[in-house]
Design a protein around this motif. Sequence first.
Motif, PDB file in Angstrom:
ATOM      1  N   ASP A 272      -2.473 -10.281  -9.096  1.00  0.00           N
ATOM      2  CA  ASP A 272      -2.451 -10.040 -10.540  1.00  0.00           C
ATOM      3  C   ASP A 272      -2.035  -8.610 -10.851  1.00  0.00           C
ATOM      4  N   ARG A 273      -2.511  -7.652 -10.054  1.00  0.00           N
ATOM      5  CA  ARG A 273      -2.130  -6.260 -10.279  1.00  0.00           C
ATOM      6  C   ARG A 273      -0.629  -6.075 -10.095  1.00  0.00           C
ATOM      7  N   ALA A 274      -0.052  -6.798  -9.135  1.00  0.00           N
ATOM      8  CA  ALA A 274       1.382  -6.688  -8.896  1.00  0.00           C
ATOM      9  C   ALA A 274       2.200  -7.324 -10.014  1.00  0.00           C
ATOM     10  N   ALA A 275       1.666  -8.370 -10.640  1.00  0.00           N
ATOM     11  CA  ALA A 275       2.413  -9.108 -11.666  1.00  0.00           C
ATOM     12  C   ALA A 275       2.278  -8.508 -13.055  1.00  0.00           C
TER      13      ALA A 275
ATOM     14  N   GLN B  62     -10.169   6.074   5.420  1.00  0.00           N
ATOM     15  CA  GLN B  62      -9.127   5.105   5.714  1.00  0.00           C
ATOM     16  C   GLN B  62      -8.657   4.469   4.417  1.00  0.00           C
ATOM     17  N   SER B  63      -7.360   4.231   4.313  1.00  0.00           N
ATOM     18  CA  SER B  63      -6.822   3.606   3.105  1.00  0.00           C
ATOM     19  C   SER B  63      -7.334   2.180   2.978  1.00  0.00           C
ATOM     20  N   ASN B  64      -7.356   1.700   1.732  1.00  0.00           N
ATOM     21  CA  ASN B  64      -7.838   0.358   1.436  1.00  0.00           C
ATOM     22  C   ASN B  64      -6.635  -0.560   1.249  1.00  0.00           C
ATOM     23  N   SER B  65      -6.585  -1.639   1.980  1.00  0.00           N
ATOM     24  CA  SER B  65      -5.417  -2.526   1.936  1.00  0.00           C
ATOM     25  C   SER B  65      -5.437  -3.496   0.768  1.00  0.00           C
ATOM     26  N   THR B  66      -6.591  -3.656   0.113  1.00  0.00           N
ATOM     27  CA  THR B  66      -6.698  -4.664  -0.951  1.00  0.00           C
ATOM     28  C   THR B  66      -6.821  -4.069  -2.339  1.00  0.00           C
ATOM     29  N   GLU B  67      -7.152  -2.807  -2.472  1.00  0.00           N
ATOM     30  CA  GLU B  67      -7.324  -2.180  -3.765  1.00  0.00           C
ATOM     31  C   GLU B  67      -6.276  -1.091  -3.976  1.00  0.00           C
ATOM     32  N   LEU B  68      -6.042  -0.764  -5.241  1.00  0.00           N
ATOM     33  CA  LEU B  68      -5.069   0.273  -5.562  1.00  0.00           C
ATOM     34  C   LEU B  68      -5.481   1.613  -4.971  1.00  0.00           C
TER      35      LEU B  68
ATOM     36  N   SER C 227       1.960   8.524 -11.277  1.00  0.00           N
ATOM     37  CA  SER C 227       2.985   7.532 -10.973  1.00  0.00           C
ATOM     38  C   SER C 227       2.731   6.945  -9.593  1.00  0.00           C
ATOM     39  N   PHE C 228       2.850   5.615  -9.496  1.00  0.00           N
ATOM     40  CA  PHE C 228       2.665   4.931  -8.225  1.00  0.00           C
ATOM     41  C   PHE C 228       4.002   4.455  -7.641  1.00  0.00           C
ATOM     42  N   ASP C 229       5.086   4.990  -8.165  1.00  0.00           N
ATOM     43  CA  ASP C 229       6.399   4.684  -7.626  1.00  0.00           C
ATOM     44  C   ASP C 229       6.523   5.223  -6.199  1.00  0.00           C
ATOM     45  N   ARG C 230       7.197   4.500  -5.330  1.00  0.00           N
ATOM     46  CA  ARG C 230       7.319   4.912  -3.929  1.00  0.00           C
ATOM     47  C   ARG C 230       7.927   6.298  -3.778  1.00  0.00           C
ATOM     48  N   ASP C 231       8.878   6.608  -4.631  1.00  0.00           N
ATOM     49  CA  ASP C 231       9.541   7.909  -4.525  1.00  0.00           C
ATOM     50  C   ASP C 231       8.700   9.045  -5.090  1.00  0.00           C
ATOM     51  N   SER C 232       7.649   8.703  -5.831  1.00  0.00           N
ATOM     52  CA  SER C 232       6.771   9.732  -6.392  1.00  0.00           C
ATOM     53  C   SER C 232       5.534   9.851  -5.505  1.00  0.00           C
ATOM     54  N   ARG C 233       5.722  10.464  -4.347  1.00  0.00           N
ATOM     55  CA  ARG C 233       4.636  10.604  -3.381  1.00  0.00           C
ATOM     56  C   ARG C 233       4.733  11.969  -2.697  1.00  0.00           C
ATOM     57  N   TRP C 234       3.631  12.385  -2.100  1.00  0.00           N
ATOM     58  CA  TRP C 234       3.641  13.525  -1.205  1.00  0.00           C
ATOM     59  C   TRP C 234       3.739  13.001   0.224  1.00  0.00           C
ATOM     60  N   SER C 235       4.743  13.468   0.983  1.00  0.00           N
ATOM     61  CA  SER C 235       4.921  13.037   2.365  1.00  0.00           C
ATOM     62  C   SER C 235       5.065  14.248   3.273  1.00  0.00           C
ATOM     63  N   SER C 236       4.282  14.245   4.336  1.00  0.00           N
ATOM     64  CA  SER C 236       4.356  15.332   5.311  1.00  0.00           C
ATOM     65  C   SER C 236       4.107  14.739   6.696  1.00  0.00           C
ATOM     66  N   LEU C 237       4.909  15.140   7.658  1.00  0.00           N
ATOM     67  CA  LEU C 237       4.849  14.583   9.010  1.00  0.00           C
ATOM     68  C   LEU C 237       3.985  15.450   9.914  1.00  0.00           C
ATOM     69  N   GLY C 238       2.987  14.799  10.553  1.00  0.00           N
ATOM     70  CA  GLY C 238       2.177  15.499  11.535  1.00  0.00           C
ATOM     71  C   GLY C 238       0.687  15.374  11.302  1.00  0.00           C
ATOM     72  N   ASP C 239      -0.056  15.389  12.372  1.00  0.00           N
ATOM     73  CA  ASP C 239      -1.513  15.325  12.306  1.00  0.00           C
ATOM     74  C   ASP C 239      -2.068  16.644  11.783  1.00  0.00           C
TER      75      ASP C 239
ATOM     76  N   ASN D 152       1.377 -10.967 -16.940  1.00  0.00           N
ATOM     77  CA  ASN D 152       2.806 -10.702 -16.861  1.00  0.00           C
ATOM     78  C   ASN D 152       3.081  -9.278 -17.311  1.00  0.00           C
ATOM     79  N   ARG D 153       4.340  -8.937 -17.498  1.00  0.00           N
ATOM     80  CA  ARG D 153       4.697  -7.557 -17.813  1.00  0.00           C
ATOM     81  C   ARG D 153       4.344  -7.158 -19.241  1.00  0.00           C
ATOM     82  N   ASN D 154       3.848  -8.088 -20.037  1.00  0.00           N
ATOM     83  CA  ASN D 154       3.432  -7.738 -21.395  1.00  0.00           C
ATOM     84  C   ASN D 154       1.980  -7.285 -21.453  1.00  0.00           C
TER      85      ASN D 154
END
Length: 479
Positions: A310-313, A141-147, A79-91, A297-299
Amino acid sequence: MPKTNSKTIALILAVTLCTACSGSGSDSSGSGSSSTPTSSSSSAASSNACLASGRLVVSAVSDDGSHDGHAPENAVDSSFDRDSRWSSLGDGKILHLDMGTQATISEVKTSWLDADTRTAFYEVESSADNDNWSTLVANGQSNSTELFAVDSFDPVEARYVRIIGRGNSENTWNSLLEVEIHGCNGIEPISAQPSGAPLASTLDPGLPPSDNFDLSRWYISIPTDEDGNGRADNIKENELNDGYEQPDFFYTGADGGLVFRVGPTGFKTSTNTSYTRVELREMLRAGNTSISTQGVNRNNWVFGSAPASDRAAAGGVDGNMRATLAVNRVSTTGEAYQIGRVIVGQIHANDDEPIRLYYRKLPGNTNGSLYFAHELNGGDDIWHELIGSRSNSAPNPSDGVALNEQFSYEIDVEGNMLSVFIYRVGKETVSKTIDISSSGYDEGGQYMYFKAGAYNQNNSGEEDDYTQVTFYALEHSHQ
């Protein structure tokens, strides 16, 4: 009877493998010893990398004991939903992945929260024993243009992988949406289970197709013209999933399977189509007719290599379709180049087909062949044989698939990599992966949908000749 996914799953998949991996990878016997680490989004560093790498199963996931409620298992739930993530604070926070057994790995993909507005920093390490670790990615480093940010490296033998978060360009939060490990070898091979108790217990010959299969995200084309528009009839999602069947073309078989039957003549889906079909067309809109059947589109879905807009739409990104089926009959009359062939699965784009999967059995042979065509966007077909030959005079393939023999196929797309797998009980998996980065489907405006059924490739046979295919499982999924 309620519809559940268990009705459509008859495949047991442990991991997607490649069969041509070579090289033993780097020595992981001591901390820090490794092959040369690569930076994020690099390509495979050497010719001994897994060229047909597949996603490996993560059997267990944990972290270093600190997270904000976004638990580690969220990073491997598809799942790529924002709430379905692992989050941890600190280096230096660690996400720990266990594949359950040793395998050859050659690539790690990570998708980070808000990668389009900030850069996540991380390292990747691997271990065979959960004690001695080797660095695979030193400055990720994360990629800003790809999933996904894709980190490829020389193949290495490992069971464990850990992602070490180094914060991001704004703060020290590590927020990982998804992680995938790719590689080959060393894990229990993929197996198919297209028959037996699990399948027989879920298919009821006394029920219409939609009570055995979830058809809520499909419509079907039938070579009739009840509405008088001169084209084949399309039965939309809601009607199809509400008990629809047609006794001449689409119905439940005596064994509970989903039967597709089609002759050489009849109404076609468009003026550009030469052949008749009884075929399902994927409809992600699930009956919401306010969404058009065509367009980005969503279909419909797009490849992971498509533009970010296009990936967003789209209704999905990348795709996987799996089916268990048997070809019961193929055409035996007509032109030599048409006899015996039927398309049982495909990906359709705007105008062309990134893949058409064929079964073909010639009259003099006891077994059939399997092969596929990859059509370039606006161009020609490129052919790939899987089992046997597609020749009009092909000899009987000794390892071929007989009529009424159940087998399973999987069509999988990730970015610009297109893979096809054929599974049979008691036989080795047959697979082919091709790079379609130059095929033109990563252009803006290109949309995709799966199709499955019996697309008869013979329009010259006698009137009473026909093709019949029975499906016992069918499922499709997208990111």
